[in-house]
Structure formats: structure tokens, C-alpha cells
Scaffold this motif. Sequence first.
Motif, PDB file in Angstrom:
ATOM      1  N   ARG A  71      -5.052   4.770  -9.964  1.00  0.00           N
ATOM      2  CA  ARG A  71      -5.330   4.484 -11.427  1.00  0.00           C
ATOM      3  C   ARG A  71      -6.311   5.851 -12.091  1.00  0.00           C
ATOM      4  NH1 ARG A  71      -4.922  -0.866 -14.337  1.00  0.00           N
ATOM      5  NH2 ARG A  71      -3.621  -0.900 -12.566  1.00  0.00           N
ATOM      6  N   ILE A  72      -7.266   6.172 -11.604  1.00  0.00           N
ATOM      7  CA  ILE A  72      -8.161   7.304 -12.170  1.00  0.00           C
ATOM      8  C   ILE A  72      -7.162   8.479 -12.080  1.00  0.00           C
ATOM      9  CG2 ILE A  72      -9.817   8.577 -11.614  1.00  0.00           C
ATOM     10  CD1 ILE A  72     -11.234   6.270 -10.513  1.00  0.00           C
ATOM     11  N   ALA A  73      -6.467   8.724 -10.942  1.00  0.00           N
ATOM     12  CA  ALA A  73      -5.531   9.961 -10.932  1.00  0.00           C
ATOM     13  C   ALA A  73      -4.494   9.770 -12.250  1.00  0.00           C
ATOM     14  CB  ALA A  73      -5.071  10.155  -9.751  1.00  0.00           C
ATOM     15  N   LEU A  74      -3.881   8.829 -12.502  1.00  0.00           N
ATOM     16  CA  LEU A  74      -3.110   8.459 -13.248  1.00  0.00           C
ATOM     17  C   LEU A  74      -3.649   8.622 -14.534  1.00  0.00           C
ATOM     18  CD1 LEU A  74       0.132   7.650 -13.632  1.00  0.00           C
ATOM     19  CD2 LEU A  74      -0.822   5.176 -13.929  1.00  0.00           C
ATOM     20  N   TYR A  75      -4.416   8.334 -15.135  1.00  0.00           N
ATOM     21  CA  TYR A  75      -5.200   8.376 -16.458  1.00  0.00           C
ATOM     22  C   TYR A  75      -5.691  10.015 -16.324  1.00  0.00           C
ATOM     23  CZ  TYR A  75      -5.870   3.613 -17.115  1.00  0.00           C
ATOM     24  OH  TYR A  75      -5.986   2.243 -17.528  1.00  0.00           O
ATOM     25  N   MET A  76      -5.844  10.686 -15.426  1.00  0.00           N
ATOM     26  CA  MET A  76      -6.426  11.908 -15.351  1.00  0.00           C
ATOM     27  C   MET A  76      -4.960  12.777 -15.625  1.00  0.00           C
ATOM     28  SD  MET A  76      -9.251  12.536 -12.728  1.00  0.00           S
ATOM     29  CE  MET A  76      -9.165  14.104 -12.500  1.00  0.00           C
ATOM     30  N   LEU A  77      -4.082  12.544 -15.168  1.00  0.00           N
ATOM     31  CA  LEU A  77      -2.609  13.243 -15.268  1.00  0.00           C
ATOM     32  C   LEU A  77      -2.166  12.918 -16.571  1.00  0.00           C
ATOM     33  CD1 LEU A  77      -0.442  14.805 -13.718  1.00  0.00           C
ATOM     34  CD2 LEU A  77       0.567  12.668 -13.209  1.00  0.00           C
ATOM     35  N   ALA A  78      -2.449  11.870 -17.102  1.00  0.00           N
ATOM     36  CA  ALA A  78      -1.803  11.347 -18.538  1.00  0.00           C
ATOM     37  C   ALA A  78      -2.379  12.346 -19.323  1.00  0.00           C
ATOM     38  CB  ALA A  78      -1.753  10.023 -18.764  1.00  0.00           C
ATOM     39  N   ASN A  95       0.131   6.603 -24.239  1.00  0.00           N
ATOM     40  CA  ASN A  95      -0.279   5.286 -24.279  1.00  0.00           C
ATOM     41  C   ASN A  95       0.818   4.106 -23.383  1.00  0.00           C
ATOM     42  OD1 ASN A  95      -2.300   5.765 -25.991  1.00  0.00           O
ATOM     43  ND2 ASN A  95      -0.791   5.449 -27.991  1.00  0.00           N
ATOM     44  N   LEU A  96       1.729   4.574 -23.180  1.00  0.00           N
ATOM     45  CA  LEU A  96       2.580   3.506 -22.404  1.00  0.00           C
ATOM     46  C   LEU A  96       2.090   3.746 -20.993  1.00  0.00           C
ATOM     47  CD1 LEU A  96       5.310   1.844 -22.302  1.00  0.00           C
ATOM     48  CD2 LEU A  96       6.514   4.011 -21.707  1.00  0.00           C
ATOM     49  N   ILE A  97       1.902   4.835 -20.368  1.00  0.00           N
ATOM     50  CA  ILE A  97       1.454   5.101 -19.124  1.00  0.00           C
ATOM     51  C   ILE A  97       0.091   4.602 -18.983  1.00  0.00           C
ATOM     52  CG2 ILE A  97       0.999   7.085 -17.440  1.00  0.00           C
ATOM     53  CD1 ILE A  97       2.779   8.820 -18.664  1.00  0.00           C
ATOM     54  N   THR A  98      -1.021   4.523 -19.752  1.00  0.00           N
ATOM     55  CA  THR A  98      -2.113   4.227 -19.580  1.00  0.00           C
ATOM     56  C   THR A  98      -2.331   2.832 -20.090  1.00  0.00           C
ATOM     57  OG1 THR A  98      -3.060   5.184 -21.704  1.00  0.00           O
ATOM     58  CG2 THR A  98      -3.125   6.430 -19.719  1.00  0.00           C
ATOM     59  N   ASP A  99      -1.601   2.275 -20.939  1.00  0.00           N
ATOM     60  CA  ASP A  99      -1.989   0.887 -21.624  1.00  0.00           C
ATOM     61  C   ASP A  99      -1.161  -0.265 -21.128  1.00  0.00           C
ATOM     62  OD1 ASP A  99      -4.136   2.274 -22.998  1.00  0.00           O
ATOM     63  OD2 ASP A  99      -2.912   2.157 -24.852  1.00  0.00           O
ATOM     64  N   ASP A 100       0.213   0.129 -20.761  1.00  0.00           N
ATOM     65  CA  ASP A 100       1.178  -0.994 -20.254  1.00  0.00           C
ATOM     66  C   ASP A 100       0.912  -1.274 -18.871  1.00  0.00           C
ATOM     67  OD1 ASP A 100       3.029  -2.967 -20.311  1.00  0.00           O
ATOM     68  OD2 ASP A 100       4.691  -1.188 -20.395  1.00  0.00           O
ATOM     69  N   PRO A 101       0.299  -2.435 -18.686  1.00  0.00           N
ATOM     70  CA  PRO A 101       0.213  -2.680 -17.346  1.00  0.00           C
ATOM     71  C   PRO A 101       1.575  -2.837 -16.287  1.00  0.00           C
ATOM     72  CG  PRO A 101      -0.222  -4.692 -18.603  1.00  0.00           C
ATOM     73  CD  PRO A 101       0.130  -3.541 -19.337  1.00  0.00           C
ATOM     74  N   ALA A 102       2.335  -3.255 -16.781  1.00  0.00           N
ATOM     75  CA  ALA A 102       3.851  -3.282 -16.200  1.00  0.00           C
ATOM     76  C   ALA A 102       4.191  -1.841 -15.492  1.00  0.00           C
ATOM     77  CB  ALA A 102       5.018  -3.906 -16.807  1.00  0.00           C
ATOM     78  N   VAL A 103       4.072  -0.708 -16.482  1.00  0.00           N
ATOM     79  CA  VAL A 103       4.392   0.559 -16.331  1.00  0.00           C
ATOM     80  C   VAL A 103       3.426   1.105 -15.389  1.00  0.00           C
ATOM     81  CG1 VAL A 103       4.338   2.882 -16.946  1.00  0.00           C
ATOM     82  CG2 VAL A 103       5.610   0.815 -18.495  1.00  0.00           C
ATOM     83  N   THR A 104       2.229   0.972 -15.442  1.00  0.00           N
ATOM     84  CA  THR A 104       0.962   1.306 -14.447  1.00  0.00           C
ATOM     85  C   THR A 104       1.184   0.830 -13.360  1.00  0.00           C
ATOM     86  OG1 THR A 104      -0.433   1.437 -16.486  1.00  0.00           O
ATOM     87  CG2 THR A 104      -1.583   1.636 -14.221  1.00  0.00           C
ATOM     88  N   ALA A 105       1.553  -0.613 -13.098  1.00  0.00           N
ATOM     89  CA  ALA A 105       1.722  -1.150 -11.781  1.00  0.00           C
ATOM     90  C   ALA A 105       2.935  -0.556 -11.263  1.00  0.00           C
ATOM     91  CB  ALA A 105       1.882  -2.585 -12.013  1.00  0.00           C
ATOM     92  N   SER A 106       4.076  -0.188 -11.903  1.00  0.00           N
ATOM     93  CA  SER A 106       5.374   0.442 -10.972  1.00  0.00           C
ATOM     94  C   SER A 106       4.886   1.754 -10.614  1.00  0.00           C
ATOM     95  CB  SER A 106       6.193   0.297 -12.077  1.00  0.00           C
ATOM     96  OG  SER A 106       6.319   1.030 -13.150  1.00  0.00           O
ATOM     97  N   ILE A 107       4.071   2.828 -11.359  1.00  0.00           N
ATOM     98  CA  ILE A 107       3.958   4.015 -11.017  1.00  0.00           C
ATOM     99  C   ILE A 107       2.841   3.861  -9.759  1.00  0.00           C
ATOM    100  CG2 ILE A 107       2.411   5.848 -11.650  1.00  0.00           C
ATOM    101  CD1 ILE A 107       3.451   5.608 -14.413  1.00  0.00           C
ATOM    102  N   GLU A 108       2.005   2.792  -9.942  1.00  0.00           N
ATOM    103  CA  GLU A 108       1.015   2.666  -8.785  1.00  0.00           C
ATOM    104  C   GLU A 108       1.775   2.183  -7.343  1.00  0.00           C
ATOM    105  OE1 GLU A 108      -1.978  -0.341  -9.537  1.00  0.00           O
ATOM    106  OE2 GLU A 108      -3.046   1.219 -11.137  1.00  0.00           O
ATOM    107  N   ALA A 109       2.769   1.414  -7.607  1.00  0.00           N
ATOM    108  CA  ALA A 109       3.591   0.813  -6.396  1.00  0.00           C
ATOM    109  C   ALA A 109       4.369   2.022  -5.920  1.00  0.00           C
ATOM    110  CB  ALA A 109       4.618  -0.203  -7.017  1.00  0.00           C
ATOM    111  N   GLY A 110       5.130   2.762  -6.842  1.00  0.00           N
ATOM    112  CA  GLY A 110       5.804   4.107  -6.215  1.00  0.00           C
ATOM    113  C   GLY A 110       4.775   5.026  -5.576  1.00  0.00           C
TER     114      GLY A 110
END
Length: 66
Positions: A6-13, A28-43
Amino acid sequence: MTVWIRIALYMLAGWLYGSGYIGEEVKNLITDDPAVTASIEAGISAAIASVPVAWWQWAKRRGWAT
């Protein structure tokens, strides 16, 4: 590991937004939407988990001890 992803995702965004590669809406979609964030983390987690399996298959094909 989820916290680090999650930290890396925020930094990358933030970096992509600052560089102009993505807009405010996408950031905002990448960092604020929990469904998008969870799917990126799962990937990302699935990609990390597949490394040992790929290594094992490659070593088996090469004839190395597994």
C-alpha cells in the motif's frame, strides 16, 4: 506485506501524478477507492507468490536439484 504494498502504491501514484502521466481522477481512484486498491494489492501479491513456482519449474526443466 500488505502495508508495504500500500505504501509503494501511494508512492507510485504520487510519482505518476507529479510527472504528469496520470490525472487527478486516476490518482484518487488508485489511492481512495478500496476496491481498486485491494485488487491492485491482490495482483501484486499474486505476482510475488508466483516467483518461487516459476523458479521451481525453470530449475526442474534445467535439470537442477529442486
